[in-house]
Design an enzyme around this catalytic site. Structure first.
Site, PDB file in Angstrom:
ATOM      1  N   GLU A  70     -21.164   6.226  34.073  1.00  0.00           N
ATOM      2  CA  GLU A  70     -21.999   7.248  34.709  1.00  0.00           C
ATOM      3  C   GLU A  70     -23.378   6.622  34.832  1.00  0.00           C
ATOM      4  O   GLU A  70     -24.015   6.317  33.829  1.00  0.00           O
ATOM      5  CB  GLU A  70     -22.003   8.515  33.850  1.00  0.00           C
ATOM      6  CG  GLU A  70     -22.705   9.678  34.514  1.00  0.00           C
ATOM      7  CD  GLU A  70     -24.099   9.872  33.958  1.00  0.00           C
ATOM      8  OE1 GLU A  70     -25.045   9.419  34.637  1.00  0.00           O
ATOM      9  OE2 GLU A  70     -24.257  10.445  32.887  1.00  0.00           O
ATOM     10  N   CYS A 119     -30.251  12.177  33.630  1.00  0.00           N
ATOM     11  CA  CYS A 119     -29.502  11.608  34.745  1.00  0.00           C
ATOM     12  C   CYS A 119     -29.362  12.609  35.891  1.00  0.00           C
ATOM     13  O   CYS A 119     -29.024  12.225  37.010  1.00  0.00           O
ATOM     14  CB  CYS A 119     -28.123  11.137  34.283  1.00  0.00           C
ATOM     15  SG  CYS A 119     -27.157  12.403  33.443  1.00  0.00           S
TER      16      CYS A 119
END
Length: 494
Positions: free
Chosen positions: A230, A267
């Site tokens: 990720e 994120c």
């Protein structure tokens, strides 16, 4: 105090992990769930100590760390529940038919663990995406052994979590090799782990450069392995003028908090805002720019992240294609610089470097000429973890083609909200098309993430008593199974 783990020690850790996998892969769902709950209890027992340690290593505030710590405990216990329920096993049973020509065999399929998994701790989540975080919990739930590489930004925090996991293993009577812990500030340690022939899968949360490098290494092996990386995104927010004009103050407050919370080091931070030129967007930019200019700079996670943020920010400003709309540069070295910038739709489309993530409290507003150019901006975007649409329901319906474009470019589409704040639940998807992740079919949040570390395996014509308990006719665990095309908890023959 925490030197890089050397190759002989890495070999020993993987040997122990592989040996432990020999038995742990056949542990029951109940045993795995019990381990996850034990880890949660051991972590909870050292809560004040580990939070204080993380605060000293990361510059994150105690309140923020407390929320993340509680989330980590919830991940462990909720994934334990999901592990025990067994829905993630995707059990399929098709019974034989001897009368058919040719005869149909008895075929039974379920997910089984892939083997030892390497997990790379994340810098911005010292609990939830690190040593005892979601990747570790998912891998253990799947029946895999785990080797964690502590993030060099918080090694003492990682060691406390590792010690808690080992106490849980001892208390559950499981081999210490089920969990191994190594250190590495240099890329070489990660490289050795990914290339090690006994590693069967990798979990990573971090930068695009780091995730892609690990992915390429894994693909170069004689036996390629999956890397579930990720790698972040700019999480664009698209704003239509009706909703924005009616609720400008609401939109400003929502976005300002989302951009600056935890010093913008999420994120899912909204690093891009896309609107249509007009009074509503002008008022929004002015008000949001003022909010960010009034936001006090704060220390970033560590010097490396602060340096990267400042360098990328300076480079994009020097490029001359953006205009600053609000910034606060009063902090010293190592501190954030809350920043709002703007650019035209033409500039954004012509200069792909403007699409790139600047990890920290920075957001770029793209001012489009009209809805057609907004759609063109959406089409030009790379894969994202999230996209957001701020609009009235009528506007969303009117711009359904834009909605479809956004859907194709992300793993989670938010309506009239902000992307930060990732709920830990079964329905959550935290992933997205490349380059947000290396495999958009899976999530890094929620119990469905267990599936990343398992593979389908099929038994054909095996005696019932030799099958895994999960596949036996009587269904003694009471699991949901698809039998002859029908989802049921009933045993076969009942």
């Amino acid at each position: 105090m925490f030197p890089d783990t050397q190759l002989p020690e890495i070999n020993a850790a993987l040997a122990a992990s592989t040996a432990a996998f020999g038995s742990y892969q056949f542990s029951s769902l109940q045993q795995r769930a019990s381990l996850l709950r034990a880890i949660a209890r051991e972590l909870d027992a050292i809560g004040p100590q580990i939070i204080e340690t993380a605060q000293g290593e990361t510059n994150l505030q105690r309140g923020r760390l407390l929320v993340e710590f509680r989330r980590t405990l919830f991940q462990l216990t909720s994934y334990a529940d999901a592990c025990e329920q067994g829905n993630w096993l995707d059990i399929r049973i098709d019974q034989p038919d001897s009368e058919r020509q040719p005869p149909k065999p008895d075929v039974r399929k379920m997910l089984v663990p892939v083997g030892p998994v390497v997990v790379f701790g994340a810098s911005n989540f010292p609990f939830a995406y690190s040593t005892a975080g979601g990747d570790t919990a998912c891998a253990l739930a799947a029946g895999c052994t785990v080797v964690v590489k502590a993030h060099p930004g918080h090694p003492a925090t990682s060691q406390l979590a590792a010690d808690a996991i080992h106490r849980a293993l001892a208390g559950e009577g499981l081999p210490a090799g089920v969990f191994q812990h190594v250190y590495g500030a240099s890329f070489e340690v990660g490289k050795q782990l990914v290339l090690h022939p006994q590693v069967k899968s990798v979990g990573f949360t971090g930068s695009f450069q780091g995730g892609r490098a690990l992915f390429d290494l894994a693909a170069s092996r004689k036996e390629p392995i999956p890397v579930f990386a990720e790698m972040g995104s700019v999480n664009p927010v698209f704003m239509l003028p009706g909703k924005l004009g009616a609720e400008t103050e609401w939109a400003v407050n929502q976005l300002a908090a989302s951009i600056t919370t935890s010093v913008g080091q999420f994120c899912t931070n909204p690093g891009l805002v896309v609107g249509i030129q007009g009074p509503a967007l002008e008022n929004f930019i002015q008000a949001l720019g003022q909010k960010l200019a009034e936001t006090e700079p704060e220390p970033m996670l560590h010097s490396g992240i602060a340096q990267s943020f400042r360098q990328k920010r300076a480079a994009v400003i020097a490029g001359g294609k953006i205009t600053l709309a609000g910034t606060n540069e009063t902090g010293g070295e190592g501190f954030s610089i809350p920043t709002l910038a703007t650019t035209s739709g033409e500039n954004f489309l012509a200069h792909p470097h403007l699409h790139e993530e600047i990890f920290g409290p920075y957001s770029l507003v793209v001012q489009c000429n009209d809805a057609a150019q907004m759609a063109a901006v959406a089409q030009a975007l790379e894969g994202q973890l999230t996209t957001t649409l701020i609009a009235t329901p009528a506007e969303a319906a009117e711009h359904i083609e834009l909605v479809h474009i956004l859907q194709a470019r992300c793993g989670r589409l938010v309506f009239n909200g902000v992307p930060t704040g990732v709920e830990v639940c079964l329905a959550m998807n935290h992933g997205g098309p490349y380059p947000a992740t290396t495999d958009s079919r899976f999530t890094a949040v929620g119990a469905d993430g267990i599936r990343r570390f398992a593979r389908p395996f099929c038994y054909q014509n095996w005696p019932d008593h030799l099958l895994p308990t999960e596949l036996q006719n009587a269904n003694p665990l009471g699991l949901w199974r698809t039998v002859n095309g029908e989802l049921t908890k009933s045993g076969i023959g009942e």
